[in-house]
Motif scaffolding. Structure first.
Motif, short mmCIF file in Angstrom:
data_model
loop_
_atom_site.label_atom_id
_atom_site.label_comp_id
_atom_site.label_asym_id
_atom_site.label_seq_id
_atom_site.Cartn_x
_atom_site.Cartn_y
_atom_site.Cartn_z
N ALA A 23 -4.05 -7.30 -4.04
CA ALA A 23 -4.10 -6.20 -4.58
C ALA A 23 -4.46 -5.12 -4.30
N LEU A 24 -5.72 -4.65 -4.43
CA LEU A 24 -5.53 -3.44 -3.27
C LEU A 24 -4.54 -2.58 -1.99
N VAL A 25 -4.37 -3.97 -1.89
CA VAL A 25 -3.80 -3.56 -0.10
C VAL A 25 -2.01 -2.84 -0.46
N GLN A 26 -1.80 -3.67 -1.95
CA GLN A 26 -0.48 -2.99 -2.11
C GLN A 26 -0.61 -1.96 -3.17
N ARG A 27 -1.46 -1.78 -3.48
CA ARG A 27 -1.67 -0.37 -5.31
C ARG A 27 -1.94 0.81 -3.96
N SER A 28 -2.69 0.53 -2.71
CA SER A 28 -2.61 1.56 -1.51
C SER A 28 -1.73 2.45 -1.35
N LYS A 29 -0.74 1.16 -1.01
CA LYS A 29 0.90 1.50 -0.58
C LYS A 29 0.14 1.10 1.58
N TYR A 30 -0.90 0.48 1.71
CA TYR A 30 -1.10 0.34 3.27
C TYR A 30 0.38 -0.91 3.19
N GLY A 31 0.27 -0.57 4.92
CA GLY A 31 1.54 -1.45 5.49
C GLY A 31 1.22 -2.41 5.77
N ASN A 32 0.23 -3.29 6.06
CA ASN A 32 -0.46 -4.69 6.11
C ASN A 32 -2.01 -4.56 6.30
N ARG A 33 -2.62 -5.70 5.79
CA ARG A 33 -4.61 -5.38 5.99
C ARG A 33 -5.15 -4.80 6.77
N SER A 34 -4.52 -5.18 7.95
CA SER A 34 -4.94 -5.18 9.12
C SER A 34 -5.31 -3.28 8.72
N GLU A 35 -4.48 -2.52 8.59
CA GLU A 35 -4.52 -1.11 8.38
C GLU A 35 -5.58 -0.66 7.10
N PHE A 36 -5.28 -1.23 6.19
CA PHE A 36 -6.57 -1.74 5.01
C PHE A 36 -7.81 -1.75 5.88
N VAL A 37 -8.31 -2.66 6.76
CA VAL A 37 -9.80 -3.21 6.33
C VAL A 37 -9.62 -2.38 7.44
N ARG A 38 -9.20 -2.08 8.56
CA ARG A 38 -9.73 -0.52 9.02
C ARG A 38 -10.28 1.26 8.61
N ASP A 39 -9.96 0.94 7.52
CA ASP A 39 -9.69 2.56 7.06
C ASP A 39 -11.51 1.90 5.94
N LEU A 40 -11.63 1.23 5.75
CA LEU A 40 -12.59 0.07 4.64
C LEU A 40 -13.45 0.45 6.13
N ILE A 41 -13.45 -0.30 6.97
CA ILE A 41 -14.38 0.12 7.89
C ILE A 41 -15.15 0.97 8.41
N ARG A 42 -14.27 2.55 8.37
CA ARG A 42 -14.10 3.16 8.65
C ARG A 42 -14.86 4.73 7.63
N GLU A 43 -14.45 4.45 6.36
CA GLU A 43 -15.36 4.16 5.50
C GLU A 43 -16.75 4.45 5.44
N ARG A 44 -17.06 3.02 5.86
CA ARG A 44 -18.80 1.91 5.83
C ARG A 44 -19.34 3.18 7.16
N LEU A 45 -18.32 3.57 8.22
CA LEU A 45 -18.77 4.22 9.39
C LEU A 45 -19.81 5.28 9.08
N VAL A 46 -18.73 6.11 8.10
CA VAL A 46 -19.19 8.03 7.44
C VAL A 46 -20.12 7.11 6.96
N GLU A 47 -20.42 6.72 5.69
CA GLU A 47 -21.13 6.08 5.07
C GLU A 47 -22.87 6.24 5.66
N VAL A 48 -22.84 5.95 7.24
CA VAL A 48 -23.82 5.39 7.12
C VAL A 48 -24.36 6.46 8.30
N GLU A 49 -23.25 7.43 8.65
CA GLU A 49 -23.37 8.54 9.94
C GLU A 49 -23.81 9.63 8.73
N TRP A 50 -23.79 9.49 7.33
CA TRP A 50 -24.52 10.17 6.28
C TRP A 50 -25.86 10.36 5.59
N ALA A 51 -26.38 8.89 6.11
CA ALA A 51 -27.53 7.73 5.58
C ALA A 51 -28.35 8.05 7.12
#
Length: 140
Positions: A23-51
């Motif tokens: 549902a998240l992938v569809q609502r956020s208009k990503y082409g596929n799950r892989s693109e969505f998961v890559r962005d989730l991982i990058r978002e978490r990496l930014v959080e780690v950088e800020w910590a």
């Protein structure tokens, strides 16, 4: 990116969690799950950088009453005190009395948070927000 750099990954999820992911992938208009998961991982990496003590990038957005006594001078003085962290700033007039300022910053996360908090505490600042990002060095 060449296909030789791609790694295939298989994960197991409970059905309700998988359904929420779909549902998240569809609502956020990503082409596929892989693109969505890559962005989730990058978002978490930014959080780690800020910590950590890593150099980070961010934007401080202020909305303030420019008629507040000496507020503009205080905001400028604070920015000059932290000149090494300020990359650029943009000032816009929202109304006859309200202004917005967007300040792009770069430095250690702790220092950037301190700067944002210092600006936020000034009398006449109605709202302050810190948008966190990355220099990109750790996101490859």
């Amino acid at each position: 990116m060449t296909s030789s750099q791609l790694v295939r990954l298989s994960i197991s999820l409970e059905q309700p969690l998988f359904d929420q992911l779909e549902a998240l992938v569809q609502r956020s208009k990503y082409g596929n799950r892989s693109e969505f998961v890559r962005d989730l991982i990058r978002e978490r990496l930014v959080e780690v950088e800020w910590a950590s003590a890593t150099e980070v990038v961010g934007t401080i957005t202020l909305v303030y009453d420019h008629d507040a006594r000496q507020l503009t001078d205080r905001l400028i003085d604070i920015q000059h005190e932290h000149h090494e962290a300020i990359l650029a700033s943009t000032h816009v007039h929202l109304s006859a009395h309200l202004c917005a300022e967007m300040i792009m910053v770069r430095g250690k996360a702790e220092h950037i948070r301190l700067l944002a908090d210092t600006l936020r505490r000034q009398r006449g600042v109605l709202h302050a927000a810190l948008a966190t990002s990355s220099t990109g060095a750790e996101l490859h």
